[in-house]
Design a protein around this motif. Structure first.
Motif, PDB file in Angstrom:
ATOM      1  N   ALA A  34     -56.999  33.419   8.458  1.00 49.93           N
ATOM      2  CA  ALA A  34     -58.019  33.085   7.463  1.00 49.93           C
ATOM      3  C   ALA A  34     -58.903  34.283   7.157  1.00 49.93           C
ATOM      4  O   ALA A  34     -59.268  34.525   5.997  1.00 49.93           O
ATOM      5  CB  ALA A  34     -58.869  31.917   7.958  1.00 49.93           C
ATOM      6  N   ILE A  35     -59.268  35.060   8.166  1.00 42.82           N
ATOM      7  CA  ILE A  35     -60.080  36.260   7.931  1.00 42.82           C
ATOM      8  C   ILE A  35     -59.334  37.220   7.016  1.00 42.82           C
ATOM      9  O   ILE A  35     -59.893  37.746   6.048  1.00 42.82           O
ATOM     10  CB  ILE A  35     -60.441  36.954   9.262  1.00 42.82           C
ATOM     11  CG1 ILE A  35     -61.376  36.062  10.091  1.00 42.82           C
ATOM     12  CG2 ILE A  35     -61.091  38.307   9.006  1.00 42.82           C
ATOM     13  CD1 ILE A  35     -61.646  36.586  11.491  1.00 42.82           C
ATOM     14  N   TRP A  36     -58.055  37.427   7.290  1.00 46.22           N
ATOM     15  CA  TRP A  36     -57.262  38.350   6.471  1.00 46.22           C
ATOM     16  C   TRP A  36     -57.004  37.796   5.077  1.00 46.22           C
ATOM     17  O   TRP A  36     -56.867  38.566   4.126  1.00 46.22           O
ATOM     18  CB  TRP A  36     -55.935  38.649   7.180  1.00 46.22           C
ATOM     19  CG  TRP A  36     -56.073  39.668   8.275  1.00 46.22           C
ATOM     20  CD1 TRP A  36     -57.070  39.726   9.201  1.00 46.22           C
ATOM     21  CD2 TRP A  36     -55.202  40.754   8.551  1.00 46.22           C
ATOM     22  NE1 TRP A  36     -56.859  40.788  10.038  1.00 46.22           N
ATOM     23  CE2 TRP A  36     -55.723  41.434   9.674  1.00 46.22           C
ATOM     24  CE3 TRP A  36     -54.015  41.200   7.975  1.00 46.22           C
ATOM     25  CZ2 TRP A  36     -55.110  42.561  10.210  1.00 46.22           C
ATOM     26  CZ3 TRP A  36     -53.388  42.323   8.512  1.00 46.22           C
ATOM     27  CH2 TRP A  36     -53.943  42.999   9.620  1.00 46.22           C
ATOM     28  N   ALA A  37     -56.946  36.487   4.939  1.00 39.56           N
ATOM     29  CA  ALA A  37     -56.738  35.893   3.620  1.00 39.56           C
ATOM     30  C   ALA A  37     -57.994  36.000   2.755  1.00 39.56           C
ATOM     31  O   ALA A  37     -57.906  36.154   1.531  1.00 39.56           O
ATOM     32  CB  ALA A  37     -56.333  34.429   3.760  1.00 39.56           C
ATOM     33  N   VAL A  38     -59.156  35.940   3.376  1.00 36.09           N
ATOM     34  CA  VAL A  38     -60.419  35.982   2.642  1.00 36.09           C
ATOM     35  C   VAL A  38     -60.828  37.406   2.311  1.00 36.09           C
ATOM     36  O   VAL A  38     -61.339  37.685   1.217  1.00 36.09           O
ATOM     37  CB  VAL A  38     -61.524  35.263   3.459  1.00 36.09           C
ATOM     38  CG1 VAL A  38     -62.912  35.610   2.951  1.00 36.09           C
ATOM     39  CG2 VAL A  38     -61.296  33.759   3.426  1.00 36.09           C
ATOM     40  N   HIS A  39     -60.596  38.339   3.246  1.00 33.53           N
ATOM     41  CA  HIS A  39     -61.091  39.706   3.077  1.00 33.53           C
ATOM     42  C   HIS A  39     -59.955  40.727   2.945  1.00 33.53           C
ATOM     43  O   HIS A  39     -58.887  40.568   3.535  1.00 33.53           O
ATOM     44  CB  HIS A  39     -61.986  40.097   4.257  1.00 33.53           C
ATOM     45  CG  HIS A  39     -63.302  39.396   4.262  1.00 33.53           C
ATOM     46  ND1 HIS A  39     -64.286  39.676   3.353  1.00 33.53           N
ATOM     47  CD2 HIS A  39     -63.791  38.419   5.067  1.00 33.53           C
ATOM     48  CE1 HIS A  39     -65.336  38.903   3.592  1.00 33.53           C
ATOM     49  NE2 HIS A  39     -65.061  38.130   4.618  1.00 33.53           N
ATOM     50  N   ASP A  40     -60.220  41.759   2.159  1.00 33.36           N
ATOM     51  CA  ASP A  40     -59.286  42.861   1.957  1.00 33.36           C
ATOM     52  C   ASP A  40     -59.003  43.561   3.291  1.00 33.36           C
ATOM     53  O   ASP A  40     -59.933  43.862   4.052  1.00 33.36           O
ATOM     54  CB  ASP A  40     -59.902  43.845   0.952  1.00 33.36           C
ATOM     55  CG  ASP A  40     -59.053  45.062   0.736  1.00 33.36           C
ATOM     56  OD1 ASP A  40     -58.088  44.988  -0.041  1.00 33.36           O
ATOM     57  OD2 ASP A  40     -59.364  46.103   1.355  1.00 33.36           O
ATOM     58  N   HIS A  41     -57.750  43.860   3.569  1.00 33.01           N
ATOM     59  CA  HIS A  41     -57.379  44.437   4.859  1.00 33.01           C
ATOM     60  C   HIS A  41     -57.996  45.809   5.066  1.00 33.01           C
ATOM     61  O   HIS A  41     -58.442  46.135   6.183  1.00 33.01           O
ATOM     62  CB  HIS A  41     -55.857  44.509   4.981  1.00 33.01           C
ATOM     63  CG  HIS A  41     -55.192  43.167   4.986  1.00 33.01           C
ATOM     64  ND1 HIS A  41     -53.860  43.002   5.292  1.00 33.01           N
ATOM     65  CD2 HIS A  41     -55.669  41.915   4.737  1.00 33.01           C
ATOM     66  CE1 HIS A  41     -53.537  41.719   5.214  1.00 33.01           C
ATOM     67  NE2 HIS A  41     -54.619  41.044   4.868  1.00 33.01           N
TER      68      HIS A  41
END
Length: 336
Positions: free
Chosen positions: A50-57
């Motif tokens: 979820a963190i990676w889906a919400v924020h740019d890597h």
């Protein structure tokens, strides 16, 4: 209530003059010390997907490295130290835990409330701002949507500042309904009533920019006439409250007039709404910078959801609040 809490969140040290300090969490714990049915849960299952889906890597790696190098001023208001990355991940983890608890049926005195910091609702996909690094409420919503059987999440953001980050992240999506109560013209200057979503998300953003001096009756009228009908029509599986307490009448950085009792009534109304539509309910801490008013607001919500009846507040809205309500109704909100 069940309060998600991790000691690492105290190690995000913003300095002695910064309003978003570790003392905020300490004040809440002191105020809850004599309350019944208070349970602290140190959630640890990091919602990495979820963190990676919400924020740019690349952004996530930049923040992680910035903190590893000792931190500093990301911008004029947003401060990091070495521990900030771990604190931000813990804060996001606590928010995701709250979503899970709510979806698994936690209710009443077990209603989950995530006490994480740094806060999150200003963090956009690829940048930190407004004291925020990871968007906790957005990560919780995305985490919930990855569970089987969860199709829609609604977010009610009653922090006095507009949650520009949460809005931006979900602005073109149909599976998240974002509604924000905020003070008109305050940082970050976004959240006009005309910002209602785009593409698949058209009509899934609801902004309520109250004029300064708005208070309990204004918030409750808009919730009753607009937010509740909109959420009922949307039929979310989960309601997340981005719970800032900086619209309090004695908060040092706003000019709003919401009372401690007003937060309790609003929480009771949201809880009744969640029951009515069979949705889970989770709270995620955002702002609130007067230590006494912040902690009193959290305690008020705890007591209401622990079975205390909220005070009755039924005066008519102010002229400014009525004008905002009329403009929303004119656009069709609350009547679809």
């Amino acid at each position: 209530m069940k309060f998600g809490y991790r000691e690492i969140c105290l190690e995000h040290d913003t300095g002695s003059r910064h309003p978003e300090s570790p003392d905020r969490l300490r004040a809440i714990q002191r105020t809850l010390a004599d309350s019944a049915n208070v349970e602290y849960v140190p959630a640890t299952a990091i919602p990495r997907d979820a963190i990676w889906a919400v924020h740019d890597h690349d952004y996530l790696e930049d923040v992680r490295q910035f903190c590893a190098n000792g931190g500093g001023n990301w911008d004029a208001d947003t401060v990091a130290v070495e521990a900030t990355w771990d604190a931000a991940v813990a804060s996001a983890t606590l928010a995701a835990w709250a979503a899970d608890e709510a979806l698994e049926g936690a209710d009443g005195c077990e209603t989950p409330f995530s006490l994480g910091r740094p806060p999150g609702h200003h963090a956009v996909e690829d940048d930190a701002m407004g004291f925020c690094f990871l968007n906790n409420a957005a990560i919780a919503a995305e985490h919930a949507l990855r569970r089987d059987g969860v199709d829609r999440v609604a977010i009610l953001d009653w922090d006095v500042h507009h949650g520009n980050g949460t809005q931006d992240i979900f602005y073109d999506r149909s599976d998240v309904y974002y509604a924000s109560f905020h003070e008109e013209g305050l940082y970050p200057g976004t959240g006009d009533v005309g910002e209602t979503g785009a593409d698949a998300g058209r009509g899934r953003t609801l902004n309520v920019p109250f004029p300064s001096g708005s208070g309990d009756a204004d918030y409750l009228a808009v919730h009753r006439e607009v937010v509740a009908p909109e959420f009922e029509n949307f039929e979310p599986d989960l309601i997340i409250v981005s719970a800032g307490f900086d619209a309090h009448e004695n908060d040092p950085i706003s000019r709003m007039l919401v009372s401690t009792a007003g937060y309790g009534v609003l929480a009771e109304r949201v809880h009744e709404l969640a029951d009515r539509i069979d949705a889970g309910l989770a709270f995620v801490l955002e702002g609130g910078y007067g230590l006494e008013t912040l902690s009193a607001g959290v305690r008020e919500i705890h007591e209401v959801l622990n079975g205390e009846h909220a005070d009755s507040i039924e005066p008519a809205p102010t002229d400014g609040g009525q004008n905002v309500l009329d403009s929303l109704v004119y656009q069709g909100f609350g009547s679809r």
